[in-house]
Design an enzyme around this catalytic site. Sequence first.
Site, PDB file in Angstrom:
ATOM      1  N   ASP A  34       0.856  -1.187   0.000  1.00  0.00           N
ATOM      2  CA  ASP A  34       0.000   0.000   0.000  1.00  0.00           C
ATOM      3  C   ASP A  34       0.893   1.238   0.000  1.00  0.00           C
ATOM      4  OD1 ASP A  34      -2.152   1.671   0.163  1.00  0.00           O
ATOM      5  OD2 ASP A  34      -3.015   0.748   1.956  1.00  0.00           O
ATOM      6  N   ASP A 127      -3.274   2.419  -5.955  1.00  0.00           N
ATOM      7  CA  ASP A 127      -2.147   2.491  -5.019  1.00  0.00           C
ATOM      8  C   ASP A 127      -1.999   1.297  -4.091  1.00  0.00           C
ATOM      9  OD1 ASP A 127      -4.341   3.047  -3.383  1.00  0.00           O
ATOM     10  OD2 ASP A 127      -3.101   4.244  -2.044  1.00  0.00           O
ATOM     11  N   GLU A 128      -2.677   0.200  -4.357  1.00  0.00           N
ATOM     12  CA  GLU A 128      -2.461  -0.966  -3.507  1.00  0.00           C
ATOM     13  C   GLU A 128      -2.710  -2.253  -4.273  1.00  0.00           C
ATOM     14  OE1 GLU A 128      -5.461  -1.843  -0.456  1.00  0.00           O
ATOM     15  OE2 GLU A 128      -6.479  -0.028  -1.098  1.00  0.00           O
TER      16      GLU A 128
END
EC number: 2.7.7.7
Length: 420
Positions: A34, A127-128
């Site tokens: 993350d 983003d993860e």
Amino acid sequence: MRRLGEVPTARQSTADPDHRGFVLNTTTPILHVDMDAFYASVATRERPDLRDVPVIVGGAYRGVVLSANYLARQYGVRSAMTATRARRLCPHAVVIAPDYDTFGTVSTAVMETFRRVTPLVEALSLDEAFLDVRGSMRRLGSPLQIAEHLRATIHDEQGITCSVGVAASVSVAKLASKRAKPDGVVVVPPDEVTSFLHPLDVGELYGVGEKTQAMLHRLGLVRVGDVAHTPLRTLQRAVGDALGRQLHDLSWGTDRREIVARTATAFGLGGGDPDKSMGAQETFGRDTDDRAVILRELLRLTAKVTGRMRTAGVAGRTVAITVRFADFTTITRSRTLPEATDVTQEVYRAATALYDGLGLQRARIRLVGVRVEGLLPRARVHRQLVLGEREHGWAEADRAVDRATRRFGSAAVRPASLID
DNA sequence: TCTGGGGTCCTAGGACCC
DNA sequence: TCTGGGGTCCTAGGACCC
């Protein structure tokens, strides 16, 4: 050296080699990676002048905070908070508008870094991602070593930091990465799963938001351990069959969900499962009760959605509109058509019928939205060929618009009523 | 200047079919 | 006759996630 926080139990660093034996690590092959304050980090990575300044991304007129750097968070600023509140909490913060093109570029590069480690990368958003590194350990070492390798690579190549959770299951890995933030790693070995999970607040569990948390608290279920020791039927009576089952599983960390390789479909990254619906909505600058303004907005949103549908090669049968009133109450109305369509005029006609069906007079409207559901690949759509059907003309018009948009940009061609 | 925009999934009730 | 039950589709709302 990267900073490592003072979280107890399972937290580990490369300076702590005790838990790096082969046997232990084969049992924790799932990584959840993350990015730390992704939008804010990307927005400031080439701005050394903003390194020691609170930074907020988002927060336009009537807006909310999309991301805040850790300095801004020290003032209590959080994602999804209203811009007004954020500015009150941190008046000297620098506010930056989001640049989704750059976010997408960085995201694609980061995901590529992941895929150099394993093909089993499941992007959850820009983003993860989850990584299954089972097959990479002979080549790259223990999951912890792989996590540190990824963190160093992303830091060097992208100039941003990330945090990694390592566990035997996706749900525990995700909670572990949260505990690792910012800029750290947490490994939760199988024999520490319950001691890791059970002290957490129930609100930490995936699927438990504000409402469910409050309900569980009212029932005296405050910690994950409380949920774990509640009979399944009791849980299901409280929160419903599906969520009850889910919480029961999560509270024991027993989910066996496998990672499916896919890229995020958000922001046109493509790949993965086809979308089930596509929509667009927008909050007006000022509330309005002007039917002409509202219909024009519905047309603009419809054109946006159907354009995306045609690009994706999908069509859908159900058209839904959303109307949010000045007092924030929100309603939806939907209608299923006989045939799937991607034709702007057909979706717009359905949307206007739904809107007019509301019979609104002077209601102040804050937001309208259009969504098409039940999407199918266009190749699987068989339209009834009705003699003299006018829609073919509209479909032709759409294709002409698409061609012009590709050549000249989206401002080049639009319905006459959208021209100022 | 209180409260964005993109989605997914679940629930519940009614219609309808067998 | 006096009342079953399962399955699917449709619609509306709500909760949640990023």
